[in-house]
Scaffold this motif. Structure first.
Motif, mmCIF file in Angstrom:
data_model
loop_
_atom_site.group_PDB
_atom_site.id
_atom_site.type_symbol
_atom_site.label_atom_id
_atom_site.label_comp_id
_atom_site.label_asym_id
_atom_site.label_seq_id
_atom_site.Cartn_x
_atom_site.Cartn_y
_atom_site.Cartn_z
ATOM 1 N N ILE A 184 -10.365 20.072 1.577
ATOM 2 C CA ILE A 184 -10.564 19.736 2.945
ATOM 3 C C ILE A 184 -10.784 21.219 3.547
ATOM 4 O O ILE A 184 -9.890 22.183 3.977
ATOM 5 C CB ILE A 184 -9.623 19.072 3.903
ATOM 6 C CG1 ILE A 184 -9.493 17.831 3.086
ATOM 7 C CG2 ILE A 184 -10.430 18.962 5.245
ATOM 8 C CD1 ILE A 184 -8.267 17.131 3.649
ATOM 9 N N LYS A 185 -11.947 21.742 3.742
ATOM 10 C CA LYS A 185 -12.165 23.150 4.441
ATOM 11 C C LYS A 185 -12.982 22.996 5.809
ATOM 12 O O LYS A 185 -13.898 22.161 5.996
ATOM 13 C CB LYS A 185 -13.056 23.944 3.270
ATOM 14 C CG LYS A 185 -12.453 23.875 1.939
ATOM 15 C CD LYS A 185 -13.196 25.085 1.145
ATOM 16 C CE LYS A 185 -14.687 24.576 1.111
ATOM 17 N NZ LYS A 185 -15.671 25.546 0.193
ATOM 18 N N SER A 186 -12.218 23.710 6.551
ATOM 19 C CA SER A 186 -13.091 23.652 8.026
ATOM 20 C C SER A 186 -11.970 24.832 8.964
ATOM 21 O O SER A 186 -10.889 25.107 8.711
ATOM 22 C CB SER A 186 -12.887 22.421 8.592
ATOM 23 O OG SER A 186 -13.420 22.366 9.938
ATOM 24 N N ARG A 187 -12.730 25.118 9.953
ATOM 25 C CA ARG A 187 -11.951 25.622 11.089
ATOM 26 C C ARG A 187 -11.129 24.773 11.610
ATOM 27 O O ARG A 187 -11.756 23.346 11.711
ATOM 28 C CB ARG A 187 -12.944 26.466 11.816
ATOM 29 C CG ARG A 187 -13.438 27.954 11.499
ATOM 30 C CD ARG A 187 -14.215 28.650 12.671
ATOM 31 N NE ARG A 187 -14.959 29.837 12.308
ATOM 32 C CZ ARG A 187 -14.410 30.949 12.074
ATOM 33 N NH1 ARG A 187 -13.152 30.894 12.253
ATOM 34 N NH2 ARG A 187 -15.038 31.974 11.430
ATOM 35 N N PHE A 188 -10.115 25.070 12.318
ATOM 36 C CA PHE A 188 -9.221 24.317 13.436
ATOM 37 C C PHE A 188 -8.790 23.023 12.489
ATOM 38 O O PHE A 188 -8.280 22.140 13.107
ATOM 39 C CB PHE A 188 -10.193 23.604 14.417
ATOM 40 C CG PHE A 188 -11.078 24.760 14.907
ATOM 41 C CD1 PHE A 188 -10.650 25.854 15.277
ATOM 42 C CD2 PHE A 188 -12.475 24.444 15.206
ATOM 43 C CE1 PHE A 188 -11.244 26.820 15.899
ATOM 44 C CE2 PHE A 188 -13.190 25.475 15.697
ATOM 45 C CZ PHE A 188 -12.809 26.721 15.967
ATOM 46 N N LEU A 189 -8.285 22.991 11.348
ATOM 47 C CA LEU A 189 -7.592 21.900 10.654
ATOM 48 C C LEU A 189 -6.333 21.882 11.367
ATOM 49 O O LEU A 189 -5.602 21.010 11.421
ATOM 50 C CB LEU A 189 -7.405 22.324 9.083
ATOM 51 C CG LEU A 189 -8.475 22.193 8.117
ATOM 52 C CD1 LEU A 189 -8.217 22.331 6.537
ATOM 53 C CD2 LEU A 189 -9.153 20.700 8.165
ATOM 54 N N ASP A 190 -5.818 23.160 11.809
ATOM 55 C CA ASP A 190 -4.913 23.457 12.628
ATOM 56 C C ASP A 190 -5.236 22.998 14.278
ATOM 57 O O ASP A 190 -5.893 23.960 14.679
ATOM 58 C CB ASP A 190 -4.397 24.771 12.815
ATOM 59 C CG ASP A 190 -3.198 25.254 13.629
ATOM 60 O OD1 ASP A 190 -2.714 24.266 14.201
ATOM 61 O OD2 ASP A 190 -3.261 26.547 13.978
ATOM 62 N N SER A 196 -7.063 23.096 3.295
ATOM 63 C CA SER A 196 -6.152 21.799 2.702
ATOM 64 C C SER A 196 -6.551 21.190 1.571
ATOM 65 O O SER A 196 -7.611 21.270 1.111
ATOM 66 C CB SER A 196 -5.402 21.135 4.088
ATOM 67 O OG SER A 196 -4.298 20.726 3.547
ATOM 68 N N HIS A 197 -5.874 20.073 1.261
ATOM 69 C CA HIS A 197 -6.079 19.259 0.171
ATOM 70 C C HIS A 197 -5.720 17.903 0.637
ATOM 71 O O HIS A 197 -4.612 17.525 1.276
ATOM 72 C CB HIS A 197 -5.751 19.602 -1.139
ATOM 73 C CG HIS A 197 -6.029 19.040 -2.215
ATOM 74 N ND1 HIS A 197 -5.649 17.740 -2.739
ATOM 75 C CD2 HIS A 197 -6.981 19.391 -3.257
ATOM 76 C CE1 HIS A 197 -6.594 17.330 -3.719
ATOM 77 N NE2 HIS A 197 -7.295 18.430 -4.164
ATOM 78 N N LYS A 198 -6.326 16.755 0.202
ATOM 79 C CA LYS A 198 -5.743 15.214 0.275
ATOM 80 C C LYS A 198 -4.466 15.196 -0.179
ATOM 81 O O LYS A 198 -3.809 14.429 0.188
ATOM 82 C CB LYS A 198 -6.947 14.413 -0.369
ATOM 83 C CG LYS A 198 -8.459 14.421 0.176
ATOM 84 C CD LYS A 198 -9.306 13.371 -0.463
ATOM 85 C CE LYS A 198 -10.593 13.131 0.174
ATOM 86 N NZ LYS A 198 -11.519 12.324 -0.399
ATOM 87 N N LYS A 199 -4.081 15.807 -1.353
ATOM 88 C CA LYS A 199 -2.766 15.613 -1.623
ATOM 89 C C LYS A 199 -1.834 16.330 -0.660
ATOM 90 O O LYS A 199 -0.752 15.670 -0.607
ATOM 91 C CB LYS A 199 -2.764 16.548 -3.121
ATOM 92 C CG LYS A 199 -3.341 15.755 -4.214
ATOM 93 C CD LYS A 199 -2.878 16.434 -5.473
ATOM 94 C CE LYS A 199 -3.592 15.812 -6.807
ATOM 95 N NZ LYS A 199 -3.008 14.320 -6.903
ATOM 96 N N GLY A 200 -2.066 16.994 0.080
ATOM 97 C CA GLY A 200 -1.364 17.694 1.164
ATOM 98 C C GLY A 200 -1.155 16.584 2.301
ATOM 99 O O GLY A 200 -0.022 16.470 2.913
ATOM 100 N N VAL A 201 -1.992 15.832 2.573
ATOM 101 C CA VAL A 201 -1.977 14.632 3.315
ATOM 102 C C VAL A 201 -1.272 13.564 2.971
ATOM 103 O O VAL A 201 -0.425 13.231 3.830
ATOM 104 C CB VAL A 201 -3.767 14.217 3.627
ATOM 105 C CG1 VAL A 201 -3.805 12.903 4.458
ATOM 106 C CG2 VAL A 201 -4.492 15.295 4.266
#
Length: 358
Positions: A195-201, A341-346
């Motif tokens: 998952i790539k994006s600005r503002f995942l935080d 991030s990654h779906k596994k982190g989710v």
């Protein structure tokens, strides 16, 4: 063991929707309205705080601090899960004589991380104009010092996608100092699960809290503890978690981004448990309890110390709340830049929340 991948997909979809709503600190009305509608659709009764955040009780436990249980055993009192939906951004500080916009950052938006990024300028009258954040004199065929110039807000500007050649031309559009500037998130979810994006935080963890709320409702689970969720809207400027904590809460758990970088153990596929950040150590019993829960859930986790970090849970203690505090989150690389991030982190963060609370 049951497959909970449906909740992972739900979380990712809600995250994508959140990322599509501009919400730099101070400009969050639209995203808060989205959250209010979504929680109501899940069957909850959210409340909008005076500051503009969203508080909702998602579980009514058997024991809380209000009736004395929390004072006898803080681990039995109510818990508040916090994530924040405000993001980094910028604001117009000056309109130049040539019709360019000089910016001031909102939160820790680094100018060098935003070079050549598309953006939107939102006027007080509700109009939206597009533009690009560039180095001044950005043509490398013209600028002899292109490589040497430090990328700072003093050396960069927004070029509007309008034919403007003067300050007066810009002001005639309704643009003025104090208008918010929102940067394009460029959200991508790869087939391999990144998952790539600005503002995942911290819109990714906001999505995780929404998925956890849906899980409790779908499965009819009643945890032992009362659980609140607070989606804050001023975390990036330091005071998101300073208010709106119900009286029966004895523990605040921030669900934010887990740091990934040199010297840390976490990667994008794990859930991070923070033992200490720049404000100091998190509560010993909370951190220990989170580690035990991660082991029970067989969640892939790391325990780390964050060198440059502060959370909503830190803000709650600074504001004077007498609560225990903790911090977890999915691993996120390139924080405050183009994050990943990654779906596994989710999945691992969701597993930890389930084991710790449900």
């Amino acid at each position: 063991m049951r497959d909970y991948s449906e909740y992972t997909e739900y979380i990712v979809e809600r995250t994508k929707e959140l990322l599509g709503i501009d919400s730099p600190s101070g400009y969050t009305r639209e995203v808060s309205g989205y959250l209010m509608d979504l929680y109501r659709g899940l069957g909850y009764e959210p409340e909008l705080t005076v500051k503009g955040g969203v508080v909702v009780k998602i579980a009514d436990g058997e024991c809380s601090g209000a009736d004395g249980c929390g004072k006898a055993d803080p681990a039995a009192g109510a818990i508040m899960l916090e994530a924040h939906v405000d993001t980094l951004g910028a604001m117009v500080a000056e309109v130049s004589s040539t019709g360019r916009l000089h910016l001031t950052p909102v939160g820790g938006m680094n100018a060098n991380n935003a070079e050549a990024e598309n953006c939107r300028v939102i006027t007080r009258g509700g109009k939206v104009y597009t533009g690009t954040f560039q180095l001044k004199n950005a043509s490398i065929h013209v600028n002899d010092n292109y490589n040497e110039v430090k990328r700072s807000y003093g050396e960069m500007e927004v070029l509007l996608d309008e034919i403007v050649r003067s300050k007066e031309d810009v002001l005639a559009l309704g643009i003025m100092p104090g208008d918010f500037v929102c940067f394009e998130p460029r959200t991508v979810v790869t087939e391999s699960g990144f998952i790539k994006s600005r503002f995942l935080d911290d819109k990714l963890s906001t999505g995780i809290l929404l998925g956890f709320a849906k899980y409790l409702k779908d499965e009819g689970i009643r945890p032992a503890r009362t659980i609140y969720q607070h989606i804050t809207v001023f975390e990036e400027v330091g005071h998101g978690g300073c208010a709106s904590i119900p009286a029966d809460v004895t523990e605040v758990l921030s669900v934010d981004m887990g740091c990934v970088g040199d010297g840390l153990g976490c990667d994008e596929c794990q859930v991070s448990i923070c033992a200490k950040d720049s404000r100091g150590p998190y509560h010993y019993d909370v951190v220990s309890g989170l580690i035990d829960a991660a082991k029970r859930a067989e969640a892939d986790f790391a325990v780390d110390v964050y060198p440059h970090y502060g959370s909503d849970a830190d803000a709650a203690l600074t504001a004077g709340y007498d609560v225990r505090h903790g911090l977890i989150g999915p691993g996120v690389y390139a924080s405050h830049g183009y994050e990943r991030s990654h779906k596994k982190g989710v999945e691992n963060t969701f597993k930890l929340l389930k084991a710790y609370l449900a």
